[in-house]
Design a protein around this motif. Structure first.
Motif, mmCIF file in Angstrom:
data_model
loop_
_atom_site.group_PDB
_atom_site.id
_atom_site.type_symbol
_atom_site.label_atom_id
_atom_site.label_comp_id
_atom_site.label_asym_id
_atom_site.label_seq_id
_atom_site.Cartn_x
_atom_site.Cartn_y
_atom_site.Cartn_z
ATOM 1 N N MET A 46 0.850 -1.182 0.000
ATOM 2 C CA MET A 46 0.000 0.000 0.000
ATOM 3 C C MET A 46 0.891 1.238 0.000
ATOM 4 O O MET A 46 1.785 1.358 0.826
ATOM 5 N N ASP A 47 0.662 2.113 -0.933
ATOM 6 C CA ASP A 47 1.422 3.358 -0.997
ATOM 7 C C ASP A 47 0.618 4.481 -0.358
ATOM 8 O O ASP A 47 -0.548 4.685 -0.693
ATOM 9 N N LEU A 48 1.257 5.169 0.576
ATOM 10 C CA LEU A 48 0.621 6.292 1.255
ATOM 11 C C LEU A 48 1.425 7.553 0.976
ATOM 12 O O LEU A 48 2.633 7.493 0.761
ATOM 13 N N ASP A 49 0.768 8.688 1.011
ATOM 14 C CA ASP A 49 1.420 9.979 0.836
ATOM 15 C C ASP A 49 2.307 10.234 2.060
ATOM 16 O O ASP A 49 1.811 10.505 3.155
ATOM 17 N N SER A 50 3.622 10.111 1.895
ATOM 18 C CA SER A 50 4.536 10.203 3.034
ATOM 19 C C SER A 50 4.494 11.575 3.717
ATOM 20 O O SER A 50 4.625 11.667 4.939
ATOM 21 N N GLU A 51 4.294 12.631 2.940
ATOM 22 C CA GLU A 51 4.207 13.965 3.553
ATOM 23 C C GLU A 51 2.968 14.076 4.433
ATOM 24 O O GLU A 51 3.029 14.644 5.526
ATOM 25 N N LEU A 52 1.859 13.528 3.971
ATOM 26 C CA LEU A 52 0.631 13.554 4.762
ATOM 27 C C LEU A 52 0.783 12.692 6.018
ATOM 28 O O LEU A 52 0.354 13.089 7.105
ATOM 29 N N VAL A 53 1.415 11.540 5.875
ATOM 30 C CA VAL A 53 1.655 10.672 7.034
ATOM 31 C C VAL A 53 2.501 11.413 8.068
ATOM 32 O O VAL A 53 2.171 11.441 9.259
ATOM 33 N N GLU A 54 3.593 12.028 7.629
ATOM 34 C CA GLU A 54 4.456 12.773 8.552
ATOM 35 C C GLU A 54 3.701 13.907 9.233
ATOM 36 O O GLU A 54 3.884 14.156 10.427
ATOM 37 N N GLU A 55 2.864 14.591 8.490
ATOM 38 C CA GLU A 55 2.058 15.684 9.056
ATOM 39 C C GLU A 55 1.138 15.157 10.159
ATOM 40 O O GLU A 55 1.031 15.752 11.231
ATOM 41 N N LYS A 56 0.470 14.047 9.894
ATOM 42 C CA LYS A 56 -0.446 13.454 10.886
ATOM 43 C C LYS A 56 0.325 12.993 12.125
ATOM 44 O O LYS A 56 -0.123 13.196 13.254
ATOM 45 N N ILE A 57 1.475 12.356 11.910
ATOM 46 C CA ILE A 57 2.277 11.894 13.049
ATOM 47 C C ILE A 57 2.713 13.079 13.894
ATOM 48 O O ILE A 57 2.613 13.033 15.130
ATOM 49 N N ARG A 58 3.181 14.146 13.265
ATOM 50 C CA ARG A 58 3.584 15.352 14.022
ATOM 51 C C ARG A 58 2.411 15.923 14.809
ATOM 52 O O ARG A 58 2.566 16.354 15.956
ATOM 53 N N LYS A 59 1.227 15.906 14.206
ATOM 54 C CA LYS A 59 0.028 16.419 14.886
ATOM 55 C C LYS A 59 -0.247 15.614 16.159
ATOM 56 O O LYS A 59 -0.467 16.179 17.227
ATOM 57 N N TYR A 60 -0.214 14.302 16.058
ATOM 58 C CA TYR A 60 -0.487 13.454 17.220
ATOM 59 C C TYR A 60 0.657 13.465 18.231
ATOM 60 O O TYR A 60 0.446 13.283 19.423
#
Length: 120
Positions: free
Chosen positions: A1-15
């Motif tokens: 599964m390919d995920l948008d790495s920038e979006l993933v990093e943004e979500k991780i930083r948020k949490y």
């Protein structure tokens, strides 16, 4: 599964502002992948890995890595692919850590080789 790495990093930083590395990594990855498990349940699932396995912090397995490995199991059905991706994730994480060390390249290569020898 390919995920948008920038979006993933943004979500991780948020949490990460209010959750541990394992929790924020698992929650961020699963949110971007639209996994149906609730954020509260994901948070509870990863809470035992806060501070690394057993709360070992700098001396144990990184909580972010364990959160990512849990997410692999949720987001992929093929066990062989999960194992291959887990190994790739682990080695990529190790390479990134070694690259950030303030040591000569020869020392980094020696550390990498020793770890590879120890686990094979």
């Amino acid at each position: 599964m390919d995920l948008d790495s920038e979006l993933v990093e943004e979500k991780i930083r948020k949490y990460r502002v209010f959750k541990s590395c394992s929790q924020s990594t698992l929650m961020g990855l699963c949110e971007v992948a639209n996994h149906p498990m609730s954020q509260a349940r994901l948070c509870a699932l990863a809470s035992g890995f806060s501070g690394g396995i057993g709360g070992t912090f700098d001396e144990g397995t990184c909580g972010a890595l364990t959160g990512a490995l849990i997410a692999l199991g949720f987001l992929e059905d093929d066990e062989i692919k999960i194992k291959m991706d887990a190994k790739k994730l682990w080695w990529n994480t190790l390479r990134k850590i070694l690259n950030e060390l303030d040591e000569p390249e020869s020392v980094k290569k020696e550390i990498y080789a020793q770890i590879q020898k120890d686990i094979t």
